[in-house]
Design an enzyme around this catalytic site. Structure first.
Site, PDB file in Angstrom:
ATOM      1  N   LYS A  64      21.753  23.182  41.197  1.00 58.28           N
ATOM      2  CA  LYS A  64      21.236  24.343  40.693  1.00 58.28           C
ATOM      3  C   LYS A  64      20.234  24.951  41.464  1.00 58.28           C
ATOM      4  CE  LYS A  64      19.273  23.456  36.604  1.00 58.28           C
ATOM      5  NZ  LYS A  64      18.985  23.328  35.216  1.00 58.28           N
ATOM      6  N   LYS A 124      30.083  24.211  36.193  1.00 62.07           N
ATOM      7  CA  LYS A 124      29.272  24.806  35.157  1.00 62.07           C
ATOM      8  C   LYS A 124      29.024  26.175  35.229  1.00 62.07           C
ATOM      9  CE  LYS A 124      25.026  23.697  32.618  1.00 62.07           C
ATOM     10  NZ  LYS A 124      23.830  23.056  32.755  1.00 62.07           N
ATOM     11  N   GLU A 173      30.014  21.824  24.675  1.00 65.18           N
ATOM     12  CA  GLU A 173      28.491  21.853  24.522  1.00 65.18           C
ATOM     13  C   GLU A 173      28.271  22.441  23.118  1.00 65.18           C
ATOM     14  OE1 GLU A 173      25.809  23.056  27.531  1.00 65.18           O
ATOM     15  OE2 GLU A 173      25.075  24.459  26.356  1.00 65.18           O
TER      16      GLU A 173
END
Length: 270
Positions: A64, A124, A173
């Site tokens: 990230k 993601k 999630e």
């Protein structure tokens, strides 16, 4: 006379709107059928849950480069180098951010990392369309992230089905009891408890502690996400039934993500 109050859109609302627009642009460039033909040698996706069924501390280490709350955090870091360092230093799996506008991600990172590492990969992104699930399959992911608060029950049902049809795992999630119950009703096996409130962006490990009662229910594998900084925190959550931990910002901000992962796992850096 005072001005009327204006409802402010949360960051996640902005990300979701930007994602929907991006997906529509991508559909115009390449159709779903054409996208599927890009996977000329379709591989069998890895069982993303498998490592987390084993005993021990298991980390999903995240590639990230930026966050909406902190901006750029991975200056001068190469995503491929970061992923290789994670693989050498004990990552059970690797999460690859592909959202470009707010996280400086790129789906091409996923394909490049897939060619280099053999550990399971999580794509993601803010999944809103089954077109993205097909992208995950084509570009080499083993698992997709499906956020209940973004999708709702109907959207979750549809994208879970799309993932299953392609042999992909899904990390579903949640942040609340209702979201967790929704995930369970839809047959989710991997449930990621996000300690970050997507409306305020604040993190609180009490969220994972509160939802730990779902550990092991219906064979569920619980993963704690966000705000984890120390091995002691992981050990505490492991004692409550968590099987894995998604860690990103702490590793990236260290400037030496592989070494930071090794330290978190209590091993020598490779």
């Amino acid at each position: 006379m005072s001005q009327p109050l204006v409802q402010r859109r949360s960051v996640v609302d902005k990300i979701v709107a930007a994602t929907r627009a991006r997906v529509e642009r991508e559909k115009e460039k390449i159709s779903r059928d054409a996208l599927r033909t890009m996977n000329l040698e379709p591989r069998q996706p890895l069982d993303f849950a498998a490592p987390f069924r084993e005993d021990g501390l298991h980390v999903i280490a995240e590639v990230k480069l930026a966050t909406p709350s902190e901006g750029e955090i991975g200056k001068n870091l190469n995503p491929l180098d970061v992923a290789n360092a994670y693989a050498r230093n004990g990552a059970a799996a690797i999460s690859v951010l592909t959202e470009p506008e707010f996280f400086q991600g790129n789906i091409d990172y996923l394909a490049r990392i897939r060619r280099d590492v053999s550990v399971p990969l999580l794509m993601k992104d803010f999944f809103v369309d089954d077109y993205q699930v097909t992208q995950a399959w084509v570009y080499g992911a083993d698992c997709v992230l499906l956020i209940v608060s973004v999708l709702g029950r109907d959207g979750l049902h549809d994208l879970l089905q799309a993932a299953r049809e392609l042999g992909l795992s899904a990390l579903v999630e949640v942040h609340t009891e209702w979201e967790t119950e929704t995930a369970l009703k839809e047959g989710a096996v991997l449930i990621g408890v996000n300690n970050r409130d997507l409306q305020t962006l604040k993190t609180d490990l009490e969220v994972s502690k509160r939802l730990a009662r779902y550990a092991g229910r219906d064979g569920v594998v619980l993963i704690s996400e966000s705000g984890i900084r120390t091995r002691e925190e992981m050990e505490t959550l492991r004692g409550l039934g968590y099987r894995g931990f998604l860690v990103g910002t702490r590793l990236i901000k260290s400037g030496r993500p592989g070494a930071a992962l090794a330290e978190l796992l209590g091993r020598e850096a490779a």
